[in-house]
Design an enzyme around this catalytic site. Sequence first.
Site, mmCIF file in Angstrom:
data_model
loop_
_atom_site.group_PDB
_atom_site.id
_atom_site.type_symbol
_atom_site.label_atom_id
_atom_site.label_comp_id
_atom_site.label_asym_id
_atom_site.label_seq_id
_atom_site.Cartn_x
_atom_site.Cartn_y
_atom_site.Cartn_z
ATOM 1 N N ARG A 103 0.863 -1.193 0.000
ATOM 2 C CA ARG A 103 0.000 0.000 0.000
ATOM 3 C C ARG A 103 0.888 1.229 0.000
ATOM 4 N NH1 ARG A 103 -4.812 0.418 4.297
ATOM 5 N NH2 ARG A 103 -3.077 0.994 5.613
ATOM 6 N N THR A 107 -1.078 7.527 -0.545
ATOM 7 C CA THR A 107 -2.398 7.420 -1.208
ATOM 8 C C THR A 107 -3.206 6.224 -0.695
ATOM 9 O OG1 THR A 107 -1.549 5.978 -2.945
ATOM 10 C CG2 THR A 107 -1.375 8.356 -3.328
ATOM 11 N N ASP A 199 0.559 -3.346 12.100
ATOM 12 C CA ASP A 199 1.018 -3.713 10.763
ATOM 13 C C ASP A 199 1.384 -5.200 10.743
ATOM 14 O OD1 ASP A 199 2.853 -4.231 8.518
ATOM 15 O OD2 ASP A 199 2.677 -2.074 8.169
ATOM 16 N N ASP A 202 4.928 -6.226 9.342
ATOM 17 C CA ASP A 202 6.029 -5.891 10.258
ATOM 18 C C ASP A 202 6.051 -6.819 11.461
ATOM 19 O OD1 ASP A 202 7.094 -3.877 8.751
ATOM 20 O OD2 ASP A 202 5.907 -2.291 9.697
HETATM 21 C C1 PRP Z 1 -1.125 -4.761 4.199
HETATM 22 C C2 PRP Z 1 -1.931 -6.040 4.280
HETATM 23 C C3 PRP Z 1 -2.741 -5.994 3.025
HETATM 24 C C4 PRP Z 1 -3.011 -4.517 2.851
HETATM 25 C C5 PRP Z 1 -4.407 -4.244 3.336
HETATM 26 O O1 PRP Z 1 -0.041 -4.938 3.377
HETATM 27 O O2 PRP Z 1 -1.155 -7.185 4.434
HETATM 28 O O3 PRP Z 1 -2.063 -6.519 1.896
HETATM 29 O O4 PRP Z 1 -2.057 -3.838 3.685
HETATM 30 O O5 PRP Z 1 -4.753 -2.948 3.088
HETATM 31 P P1 PRP Z 1 -5.886 -2.541 2.039
HETATM 32 O O6 PRP Z 1 -7.047 -3.440 2.272
HETATM 33 O O7 PRP Z 1 -6.171 -1.113 2.405
HETATM 34 O O8 PRP Z 1 -5.320 -2.663 0.654
HETATM 35 P P2 PRP Z 1 1.102 -3.816 3.248
HETATM 36 O O9 PRP Z 1 0.783 -2.857 2.154
HETATM 37 O O10 PRP Z 1 1.364 -3.223 4.592
HETATM 38 O O11 PRP Z 1 2.329 -4.644 2.732
HETATM 39 P P3 PRP Z 1 3.187 -5.775 3.493
HETATM 40 O O12 PRP Z 1 2.327 -7.006 3.570
HETATM 41 O O13 PRP Z 1 4.355 -5.944 2.591
HETATM 42 O O14 PRP Z 1 3.559 -5.255 4.848
HETATM 43 N N1 URA Z 2 -2.344 -3.286 6.846
HETATM 44 C C1 URA Z 2 -1.996 -3.759 8.078
HETATM 45 O O1 URA Z 2 -1.010 -4.510 8.206
HETATM 46 N N2 URA Z 2 -2.731 -3.381 9.122
HETATM 47 C C2 URA Z 2 -3.812 -2.588 9.018
HETATM 48 O O2 URA Z 2 -4.450 -2.275 10.041
HETATM 49 C C3 URA Z 2 -4.159 -2.102 7.739
HETATM 50 C C4 URA Z 2 -3.411 -2.485 6.670
#
Ligand code: PRP
Ligand code: URA
Length: 208
Positions: A103, A107, A199, A202
Amino acid sequence: MKVEELKHPLIEHKLAILRDKKTGTKEFRELISEIASVLCYEAMKDVKLKKVKITTPIEEMEIGKLEEDNYAFIPILRAGMGMLDGVLGVVPNAKIGHIGMYRDEETYQPVNYFFKVPKGIEKREVFLLDPMLATGGSAIDAIDLLKEKGVKKIKFLCIISAPEGIEAVTKKHPDVKIYTAHIDRELNNNKYICPGLGDAGDRIFGTK
Ligand code: PRP
Ligand code: URA
């Protein structure tokens, strides 16, 4: 609504540990995996088994067996990887694909950076894995990519979901059923799920 929420006191108990900010990486990872396997059982309640003949130590019998090759698990990177071990414990011979999405921090729009799915994916039922369904942007784009490849049956498995994300996904993809351990209250201004668990990526990988 095309969403099924796990309602079980032991899942609530596991979620209490998972959500707690004091819970460390090892335990967090184990819980994500364990809850993912329960979601997988739930999402496969309607599978059709193939009748086979086996012999028990006592006698012959006819019994249903899963045609594991008909299924594919596709984690959305990174956090979806945390669910893979759990679901593979349920269907060890399923095929595996990967969709890379992150994400954008300003944005909140998903950015796709990787896409690799097994050959013949259009003939398989796909279980898309991501612990977090927030705005729904990542799930919607991942489903779009799979449908472009001809996939017809998709189920989305997530640990925590926000009502906003459920609404967005079911509006764009009403044919995709969502299986979630818990539907939380709302998104905050930074599009994080509240109360959520922070997160997920993380916490699974210990990156922060
Ligand atoms: C997180 C999560 C989803 C997304 C959800 O990933 O694991 O993929 O955000 O958010 P959304 O429904 O608003 O799209 P992130 O972008 O943090 O990436 P990561 O898994 O690499 O940490
Ligand atoms: N991605 C995450 O990992 N946590 C949230 O709460 C939203 C998006």
